[in-house]
Design a protein around this motif. Structure first.
Motif: not given
Length: 75
Positions: A58, A60, A65
């Motif tokens: 992930t 961000t 994100s």
């Protein structure tokens, strides 16, 4: 997908656009099965035993994100 041997490791590589600094993003990694493939905080994947797992990455940036997945097969 990524195939690797047991007791070996590989680095997940991330390429950002030139206008985004790595210092401006938060990157997290998570394994769906850490008994098969463990992933460190910096994206290094370790093959623990034969099988498969999915590594979720992930990224961000500000309030945005994006999640990416990589299937890992350990032989």
């Amino acid at each position: 997908s990524l195939t690797m041997k047991k007791d070996k490791n590989k680095q997940i590589m991330i390429t950002l656009t030139p206008d985004i600094s790595k210092d401006d993003v938060k990157i997290t990694y998570k394994s769906s099965n850490s008994k098969v493939a463990y992933v460190s905080k910096v994206g290094k994947v370790y093959g623990k035993k034969k099988g498969s797992a999915v590594i979720s990455t992930t990224i961000t940036y500000g309030k945005n994100s994006k999640k990416f997945t990589t299937k890992i097969v350990v032989k």
